[in-house]
Structures are given as structure tokens and as C-alpha cells.
Scaffold this motif. Structure first.
Motif, mmCIF file in Angstrom:
data_model
loop_
_atom_site.group_PDB
_atom_site.id
_atom_site.type_symbol
_atom_site.label_atom_id
_atom_site.label_comp_id
_atom_site.label_asym_id
_atom_site.label_seq_id
_atom_site.Cartn_x
_atom_site.Cartn_y
_atom_site.Cartn_z
ATOM 1 N N SER A 164 -33.545 2.977 20.598
ATOM 2 C CA SER A 164 -32.404 1.983 20.972
ATOM 3 C C SER A 164 -32.975 0.826 21.599
ATOM 4 C CB SER A 164 -31.462 2.620 22.068
ATOM 5 O OG SER A 164 -32.054 2.832 23.098
ATOM 6 N N SER B 195 -32.508 -0.586 24.310
ATOM 7 C CA SER B 195 -33.023 -0.222 25.992
ATOM 8 C C SER B 195 -34.292 0.532 25.943
ATOM 9 C CB SER B 195 -32.187 0.477 26.586
ATOM 10 O OG SER B 195 -31.764 1.456 25.933
ATOM 11 N N HIS C 253 -34.698 4.726 29.600
ATOM 12 C CA HIS C 253 -35.901 3.744 29.998
ATOM 13 C C HIS C 253 -36.988 4.817 30.430
ATOM 14 C CE1 HIS C 253 -31.928 1.926 30.779
ATOM 15 N NE2 HIS C 253 -32.716 0.842 30.688
ATOM 16 N N ARG D 250 -37.154 -1.761 24.510
ATOM 17 C CA ARG D 250 -37.500 -2.700 25.845
ATOM 18 C C ARG D 250 -38.435 -2.172 26.732
ATOM 19 N NH1 ARG D 250 -37.289 -7.717 27.124
ATOM 20 N NH2 ARG D 250 -37.193 -8.177 29.793
ATOM 21 N N SER D 251 -37.997 -0.707 27.038
ATOM 22 C CA SER D 251 -38.827 -0.247 28.193
ATOM 23 C C SER D 251 -40.261 0.224 27.908
ATOM 24 C CB SER D 251 -37.943 1.076 28.768
ATOM 25 O OG SER D 251 -36.870 0.663 29.417
ATOM 26 N N ALA E 78 -28.307 -7.753 28.523
ATOM 27 C CA ALA E 78 -29.635 -7.055 28.359
ATOM 28 C C ALA E 78 -30.394 -8.434 27.913
ATOM 29 C CB ALA E 78 -29.620 -6.378 26.928
#
Length: 248
Positions: A141, A143, A113, A146-147, A72
Motif C-alpha cells: 500500500s 502507507s 507503518h 512510504r514507511s 498523505a
């Protein structure tokens, strides 16, 4: 006055870890977000205005890599946070009572995502918020954050137990509920009109469930080329939100 369409109380969960500069800085800037810890390289932490109440641990890149999944891209920053507080659907609908901002409703879209990318598009085109089922959507989360590129902190996200009931409440708030599906006969541009729109999208592959389709006022498709069968749900959301924002 009784509140409707609320999200159920959360079961105890582990504290998610966010990583990457956009996600971390947005969380630090959000007064509604509780940040429990922060790890970072001296370079990445340099110049950040971090409240004294947040414990800071200086770490090298290899140490940070052990705090996040796989490879990551943490960009030298990792934080541990509490999930955001629940948002009531009725409160969200009341906030947008005097404007034309659209809603995005996701029917069992579980990939973090995709949900993160939808949040980013919702922010880009000034949507009122997104609505998902509580049990069939991803938790907060790293991920997903970040998305979402920071927009997890700025776009209201309502989780509901019963999506059909939520769609009924949305209709009561005078939204025209448009379900995007490839088997519709009309295009989005032909059916969206000038009023308030709730855009309903299903998961990739399965699409919207039949019960969700029956709770839409209109089904519509995007006018895509026959060179592709369909768009990724987050891409479809972005195109549709642009079309709604650009309508005359």
C-alpha cells in the motif's frame, strides 16, 4: 526439486497507489515492479527518466491529494503499480546459504507503518529478507511503501501460509531462531552466538503466539530500562538487527 514454503497465489486485488518521492523513485528503479500510471506536478516530474510505456498525467497538488488517503504527503508524485511477484522461501534461503545475513520473521504484525519501518531497518542492517504470514500481514500500500522509504523494492518479502512450517524450514537451513519477548530470562546478547540468526517478533500487545514461541530455539529480551514496558515492534527490530550486525 520441489519448492517449499512458497507464497500462495494472490487473489485479484486493486492496484495499490504509492506516493512520496522515495517510494515512487524506488518503484521506477525496480525492474521487477510494473508501474501502470504516474501522476505528478510538472516540477516533481521534471528531470525524471520515465519509460515511454508508462502513461503520465500532469496534475496540481489538489488533484494529487484526491488520489491518496487523507493528508498523505505525496510530494507531487503518485503512481499506480502491480504488486510484486511472489518469492519462494526456499529460494530466499538458498540465496543466503553462504553468508551470515539475518532473517526477520514477523508473527501477525499487521500495521503497515510497522512493517514498512521493519523493511527499512532490514535494509539498513543488510538482512536477507523478512517473512510474514499471508493472511495476517498488510498488503502492499501507499502507507507501507512510504514507511519503508523505498526499501519495499529492495528487501525480499516472503509471505507464507503456515508460519510454524516456515520456521521449521528456516531451522533446516541452519538458522538459530531467536524469539524476542519481554518474559525471556536471557538477553539477546547472551544467546545470539556467531551463527545464522532468524529474529522472530510478535505483534504489539499480543506478542508472539505460543505456537510460534515453541518453534524458536531460544527466547530472548532486549535489555531495556524498566521506565518503559516494551518497545514498538519496529524499534525492537532495529535495535536487535544492530546488535546482530555489531557482534564481534
Amino acid at each position: 526439486m520441489a519448492r517449499k514454503g512458497h507464497r500462495p497465489s494472490k487473489a485479484p486485488t486493486a492496484h495499490p497507489r504509492f506516493y512520496g518521492r522515495h517510494a515512487v523513485l524506488a518503484a521506477l528503479d525496480n525492474p521487477e515492479r510494473t508501474v501502470r500510471k504516474i501522476w505528478g506536478t510538472r516540477e516533481a516530474l521534471g528531470g525524471l527518466d520515465i519509460p515511454a510505456s508508462i502513461p503520465i498525467t500532469f496534475a496540481d497538488v489538489a488533484d494529487l491529494g484526491r488520489l491518496v488517503p487523507g493528508d498523505a504527503p505525496h510530494q507531487g508524485l503518485v503512481i499506480e503499480v502491480d504488486p510484486l511477484e511472489d518469492i519462494w522461501l526456499g529460494d530466499l534461503l538458498q540465496q543466503g546459504a553462504d553468508d551470515q545475513r539475518p532473517l526477520v520473521v514477523l508473527d501477525q504484525v499487521t500495521d503497515p507503518h510497522n512493517v514498512g519501518a521493519v523493511l527499512r531497518s532490514a535494509a539498513a542492517f543488510d538482512a536477507l529478507g523478512i517473512i510474514t504470514q499471508d493472511r495476517h500481514s498488510p498488503p502492499e500500500s501507499g502507507s507501507l511503501a512510504r514507511s519503508a522509504s523505498g526499501t519495499l523494492e529492495t528487501v525480499p518479502w516472503v509471505r507464507v501460509v503456515n508460519l510454524a512450517r516456515a520456521l521449521e524450514e528456516i531451522a533446516e537451513a541452519h538458522f538459530w531462531r531467536i524469539g524476542l519477548t519481554g518474559h525471556a530470562e536471557s538477553t539477546l546478547g547472551e544467546v545470539m552466538g556467531k551463527g545464522r540468526i532468524a529474529l522472530v517478533l510478535g505483534a504489539e500487545g499480543e506478542g508472539m503466539r505460543q505456537n510460534t514461541e515453541t518453534h524458536c530455539d531460544q527466547l530472548a529480551k532486549l535489555p531495556i530500562s524498566d521506565k518503559v514496558e516494551s518497545l514498538n515492534v519496529s524499534n525492537a527490530a532495529a535495535v536487535a538487527l544492530y546488535a546482530i550486525a555489531a557482534r564481534g
